[in-house]
Design a protein around this motif. Sequence first.
Motif, PDB file in Angstrom:
ATOM      1  N   THR C  47       0.956  -1.239   0.068  1.00 28.39           N
ATOM      2  CA  THR C  47       0.118   0.066  -0.091  1.00 28.39           C
ATOM      3  C   THR C  47       0.840   1.298  -0.130  1.00 28.39           C
ATOM      4  N   GLU C  72      -9.265  -1.352   3.320  1.00 32.36           N
ATOM      5  CA  GLU C  72      -9.142  -0.279   4.102  1.00 32.36           C
ATOM      6  C   GLU C  72      -9.833   0.911   3.719  1.00 32.36           C
ATOM      7  N   ASP C 139      -6.228  -1.805  -4.667  1.00 27.30           N
ATOM      8  CA  ASP C 139      -5.444  -2.346  -3.501  1.00 27.30           C
ATOM      9  C   ASP C 139      -6.569  -3.103  -2.372  1.00 27.30           C
TER      10      ASP C 139
ATOM     11  N   ARG D 221       0.126  -0.678  10.202  1.00 28.89           N
ATOM     12  CA  ARG D 221      -0.269   0.100   9.145  1.00 28.89           C
ATOM     13  C   ARG D 221      -0.141   1.739   9.677  1.00 28.89           C
TER      14      ARG D 221
END
Lengths: 258, 258, 258, 258, 258, 258
Positions: C47, C72, C139, D221
């Motif tokens: 990402t 996400e 993604d 993340r």
Amino acid sequence: MSGPGPLITPTLERVQTGVEAFDELVMGGLPRGRTTVVGGTPGSGKTVFATQFLAHGIAHDDEAGVFVTFEESPADIEANLSGFGWDLAGWREAGRLAFVDASPNDSDEMVVGDFDLSALLARVLHAVDAVGAKRVVLDSLAQLFDHFIADQTLVRRELFRISSALKQAGLTVLMTAERNSEYGEITRHRFEEFVADSVVILRNVLGRERRRRTIEVLKMRGSRHVEGEAPFTMLAGRGIVAVPLSSLRLEQHSSSKR
Amino acid sequence: MSGPGPLITPTLERVQTGVEAFDELVMGGLPRGRTTVVGGTPGSGKTVFATQFLAHGIAHDDEAGVFVTFEESPADIEANLSGFGWDLAGWREAGRLAFVDASPNDSDEMVVGDFDLSALLARVLHAVDAVGAKRVVLDSLAQLFDHFIADQTLVRRELFRISSALKQAGLTVLMTAERNSEYGEITRHRFEEFVADSVVILRNVLGRERRRRTIEVLKMRGSRHVEGEAPFTMLAGRGIVAVPLSSLRLEQHSSSKR
Amino acid sequence: MSGPGPLITPTLERVQTGVEAFDELVMGGLPRGRTTVVGGTPGSGKTVFATQFLAHGIAHDDEAGVFVTFEESPADIEANLSGFGWDLAGWREAGRLAFVDASPNDSDEMVVGDFDLSALLARVLHAVDAVGAKRVVLDSLAQLFDHFIADQTLVRRELFRISSALKQAGLTVLMTAERNSEYGEITRHRFEEFVADSVVILRNVLGRERRRRTIEVLKMRGSRHVEGEAPFTMLAGRGIVAVPLSSLRLEQHSSSKR
Amino acid sequence: MSGPGPLITPTLERVQTGVEAFDELVMGGLPRGRTTVVGGTPGSGKTVFATQFLAHGIAHDDEAGVFVTFEESPADIEANLSGFGWDLAGWREAGRLAFVDASPNDSDEMVVGDFDLSALLARVLHAVDAVGAKRVVLDSLAQLFDHFIADQTLVRRELFRISSALKQAGLTVLMTAERNSEYGEITRHRFEEFVADSVVILRNVLGRERRRRTIEVLKMRGSRHVEGEAPFTMLAGRGIVAVPLSSLRLEQHSSSKR
Amino acid sequence: MSGPGPLITPTLERVQTGVEAFDELVMGGLPRGRTTVVGGTPGSGKTVFATQFLAHGIAHDDEAGVFVTFEESPADIEANLSGFGWDLAGWREAGRLAFVDASPNDSDEMVVGDFDLSALLARVLHAVDAVGAKRVVLDSLAQLFDHFIADQTLVRRELFRISSALKQAGLTVLMTAERNSEYGEITRHRFEEFVADSVVILRNVLGRERRRRTIEVLKMRGSRHVEGEAPFTMLAGRGIVAVPLSSLRLEQHSSSKR
Amino acid sequence: MSGPGPLITPTLERVQTGVEAFDELVMGGLPRGRTTVVGGTPGSGKTVFATQFLAHGIAHDDEAGVFVTFEESPADIEANLSGFGWDLAGWREAGRLAFVDASPNDSDEMVVGDFDLSALLARVLHAVDAVGAKRVVLDSLAQLFDHFIADQTLVRRELFRISSALKQAGLTVLMTAERNSEYGEITRHRFEEFVADSVVILRNVLGRERRRRTIEVLKMRGSRHVEGEAPFTMLAGRGIVAVPLSSLRLEQHSSSKR
Ligand SMILES: Nc1ncnc2c1ncn2[C@@H]1O[C@H](COP(=O)(O)OP(=O)(O)OP(=O)(O)O)[C@@H](O)[C@H]1O
Ligand SMILES: Nc1ncnc2c1ncn2[C@@H]1O[C@H](COP(=O)(O)OP(=O)(O)OP(=O)(O)O)[C@@H](O)[C@H]1O
Ligand SMILES: Nc1ncnc2c1ncn2[C@@H]1O[C@H](COP(=O)(O)OP(=O)(O)OP(=O)(O)O)[C@@H](O)[C@H]1O
Ligand SMILES: Nc1ncnc2c1ncn2[C@@H]1O[C@H](COP(=O)(O)OP(=O)(O)OP(=O)(O)O)[C@@H](O)[C@H]1O
Ligand SMILES: Nc1ncnc2c1ncn2[C@@H]1O[C@H](COP(=O)(O)OP(=O)(O)OP(=O)(O)O)[C@@H](O)[C@H]1O
Ligand SMILES: Nc1ncnc2c1ncn2[C@@H]1O[C@H](COP(=O)(O)OP(=O)(O)OP(=O)(O)O)[C@@H](O)[C@H]1O
Ligand SMILES: [Mg+2]
Ligand SMILES: [Mg+2]
Ligand SMILES: [Mg+2]
Ligand SMILES: [Mg+2]
Ligand SMILES: [Mg+2]
Ligand SMILES: [Mg+2]
């Protein structure tokens, strides 16, 4: 053990393959009237070995042969093997060799879900009669058996039935089998090597960018044989030429010793 | 073995690939009128090798070619390969090269559960006629075959039928196949390499963070060939350039010796 | 080979990713108008790499972008990537970046057993129009494709269709793919890396308790590229920073030599 | 990259776990409002880690917690964890900790083939309200997910939905996941580690008859974190005690350098 | 951590197994009222360990036992274990030991596709009542669970239910589980070791033609235990005799230190 | 442990196999009235071992035998084994040996999907009666069990039922089982080795091109036995000849010591 029984008597008659050093490994040749499975990866020499077995029978032992082919056409077989000095076409014309072409586009007898090898068997036995064959090659059954990947027992039983029928006809049978790797797991279908009377393995191993070919007798029911791998090469005009083991590791104790 | 047969006669006519050192490995080139499978992982050079085979035919041997593409569009192929100095677009316009675009969005002939390659075959043979092609490339069949992952025999038989039909038309065929790993298990579908007459493997091995490309002839029915891996590189303006093996390990015994 | 063709001509226009040393590896950037698959294990940086590709387009090349996210939320993406110095929110508000939120709870268009990507494609193309995007990131598709694990060909064809449609719109596409292990088998679905025009692999290898990150160009159709793994790190305020290879092992022989 | 953006700004608020050396590895703690997956083999310490996270919140940060248990009964959890000095029972009685017992014999809401997590979610959110919880532990979802082993996408989507719902409620969530081996393939269901925002791995490696425990942040993340494995032990009266890495390998280049 | 809680307090009461050195490894014995899974390959000593656990209870701790057998008949168990000096038959006649024979030919209650463990559970609890048992052995559940290989969740839930029911009855339960390899993947059904409160592994490793037996506590919820493998042997007249670890690697830091 | 019980008393009566060094390994022979599984790869010597067990009974211990064969015909067995000096045909004619031929082409009782071993069992017990057999060999059940690969529990139960029935008849049973690799995973069906009372493994390992045969007692319920592999060879006129272990590693502590 059980008194003076027949010791070291080679109860099994032998059929020479024409691969001299190999015949030495197996006490003279493949057992007559039995089924031998020859397994190997692509290009390992299964078809060459099988043809040499037939060629030797025709040219040296006056035994006619039948070659059952499942994917290569007889014409291709003849062309491919001529480089080894075997005049398959000539023998075929002379009635000493017969082909059974069981490739898909030649026959439509193969029905998905309702498989029966009887028709094939009948054609094979008919060819055997026609030339008075003593040796039969099936190269290779994999194409048939992939059909039944879901029903292993069925395949196993059919495999058993084919070899039984050919055995009852007194034929010496050589069947090729596909192996996916050189060492490790046995054949594609996993049980051919359990079912067969004899198993020979051809290997073509890649090590440090070089290939090395070996032949091994994995088992031979009812017979002594040299164990382990013997290197071989394929020579134009000769076929497979195995290297005789320098030291035959056969422990030949006097059996009266006990 | 069987008396004075035709020894070391190269019964198989050869078709140069244009990868010089490779042609030496295989006694002059790929066998004419046969099917060669070129297997490799993503980016291993399958398409480059296949195109070079066509390009060499067109530019040097005056043999027209047909390129059957299953996922890359002809325009992409032309763009991608132009860096190697091959004027695919020019040849196409000059009627020396034809594309058959068998990619999904171009044709709706592909029906799940009722698969038939006849239409495809017809288009290929039509293109062959149109340019008078002698060489055919199929890059790659995997997309078709993934359909039938559950019925391995069907795929095997169709694969057999395609190569048989093209062989009967006298064409030299090069088919690419997808391999999931460099060594170990054979192709994705597991049997292409058993079915094909010849198998060439392109490898792209990662070792200590460096890639190393090699080419190997795994098998070539009816023909001698050098065994083992030969390193190669891909050069702009030239295509695949293999390194000639320093020592040709061909055991050329006089076949009259026995 | 075929006379004086266009040598070393970079036929493919390039799109800079913003990862400087990486752009050097691939002769200037990703091929414009093509699909690049970026594969990696969890947390390998897929990402970040994809966002950097968009951010660089917006901030340096005046190319708007579309970010299609499947799991996400756009808000999370914006928060997660802000640490690298990319003002995604600002760009979004300025109409230079658009998000397409294809996560499950956002749309109910996903129907088991009757899958159709058309609606998704329409939304993506609409977003592309809205901001005049030149770059698109997906993604990741894995979430969609897990649906069809049983029908590999369907997935393969859909994957092919998506990239074809975006390619036809002249877009440079970057798709992320999930890999289950650092080396060994390719992606989860096993064929993304065959279908894509370019494949980049991000690795995050554990050795002696330490992690080591590398980036590798596995393939790039129609283009030279440096081969092998290059180490990289992720720096706050900068994103992915790859280490330029000390020795560019590009064999640039004069192509006129032959 | 994009001008003077916010550099090294810890955009993600942190929640201390109470495992001091671990909190250092992750820049202060787990990201608030996010989902962290803690994976490990049987007995690797998943439940201890999860409980310590709750206990620390209650005892040190005045954050109430909810413990959702799927197989161990709340009473067992309380007994098992008391050895570490955490007075779960006392906190429960004081209304600072609530248990949701989702074990099979406690509820019959689980219906094969018609699975819906809504009821569970409702119970969890109700418990969150009751104690005003900020932290939630789910230990472990595996029992639910084994149900749907055949429909990976469904599980993936449900997993996504649960974390989304809890995230929207502003909760910091820790979910445990079962791993079948210490290294190699990821979790049992293969994608939890792709879906989660953060992944922590507990290992318990057998080497020369001795066990060695380590903790690793696989991904986080939107956040820097120390990479690689850090050894830890479990001490009575204290819980998990990780060993601070002697050399924090954080490459803190000045981001203005470029 | 949370003030002066109960430190190193062995909250779990212990049940001696009679394997002295093993009881030392686990702070005195198996946790009373809990389920311990003992996993191992064929012949690894699962049944000997389980019987020793019962025998020690009867002969030393005045705790009656119930032995639930799924494949070996009670008579065989008695004969097989008598060599270790345990008078199972005598104890059975004295009402201190009861067998529940759950082998297939003894009961027809097992119905494919409609499985219910209630009847079995009732028989076990009845036997427990009859002799006033405190310890129960189930050797082994694998035979039941193979039924449901396709529905892992069902098995998992049933496994959970059995241990819950026996736990509620205050019994200390030892269940044996089949492992297919010494190291690597966990048990046959893959989750027993996640579900159980304690897991003990018996290994029988072949190295250089010699076997080496070891015992390891993989996990024990709520309890410290020595980690790693301890060698053991089986002695006639004594049963399993483990070798006490020369160096108990228990890190006993003073918990007040923090 | 439980006072002065019967120590080192060989509670299990022994049946000599005729492989002298092997009988030493197992305290005199196979346990009478029990089932022993002999597992091995193709050609590892399973049939030779099984026949030697029968032959020894007939020739030395005056115990008649029954040989149940599933794929090799009785005639083949007699031929194959005659090389070892065993007059199977003579014994058969003298009523001391009976064959039950359960191979597919001999009986059609095997029905796919509705499998019942009762008929087979009846035939075996009838043959046992006819010759007053004490020893029974089943070589090998794999052919039957491949049928039910999808229903492991059914196979397991049937396997259990056969051995139970034969055990109840007081017979000493030797069953052969197919193993796919020398080390690693257990038998083809994965559970024979758990179900059987005793397991013996024959190996035929390829190392540096040489084969090495070994025999190992993997387990023997209710009995001490030497552990680890012992080398053996097969000699014409004698059968299997194992090498006595130079150092019997039997830890014979005085059991009164404790
Ligand atoms: N004239 C020849 N001289 C030397 N080697 C040859 C010659 N002809 C064939 N070979 C070798 O024999 C190989 C082919 O062997 P063969 O066809 O017997 O293999 P196979 O095991 O039957 O393979 P497949 O599974 O593909 O049928 C070729 O790959 C080549 O290496
Ligand atoms: N002009 C060029 N100069 C040098 N190398 C190039 C050039 N063009 C392509 N390559 C190399 O060739 C590779 C692509 O090869 P190719 O397309 O033949 O692979 P492939 O095996 O067909 O892969 P796929 O399975 O993805 O179709 C590129 O990844 C690159 O490494
Ligand atoms: N501000 C930062 N500074 C340094 N490293 C960071 C920063 N933010 C994220 N990272 C690193 O990037 C990783 C996340 O990368 P990314 O989200 O791109 O992975 P991914 O391959 O997309 O993973 P997934 O499959 O889970 O989506 C984090 O685990 C962390 O190691
Ligand atoms: N009081 C204690 N002191 C030291 N170590 C302990 C103590 N209590 C438990 N342990 C250790 O913690 C382990 C249990 O950890 P935990 O229950 O967190 O594992 P888990 O990963 O949740 O396992 P599972 O998958 O079985 O639920 C025990 O096996 C033991 O090694
Ligand atoms: N009297 C004895 N003296 C020494 N060792 C013995 C004695 N009796 C049995 N053994 C050993 O114990 C082993 C059998 O152990 P046990 O039956 O407990 O194994 P298991 O793990 O239950 O196996 P399975 O999975 O087949 O039930 C035998 O193989 C043998 O090695
Ligand atoms: N007379 C003999 N002298 C020496 N060795 C022999 C003799 N007869 C057979 N052998 C050896 O015994 C092997 C066959 O053993 P056996 O038939 O017992 O194997 P198996 O394990 O039953 O194999 P399968 O699974 O194929 O039935 C032969 O491969 C050979 O190596
Ligand atoms: Mg062949
Ligand atoms: Mg290609
Ligand atoms: Mg990502
Ligand atoms: Mg736990
Ligand atoms: Mg047991
Ligand atoms: Mg046998």
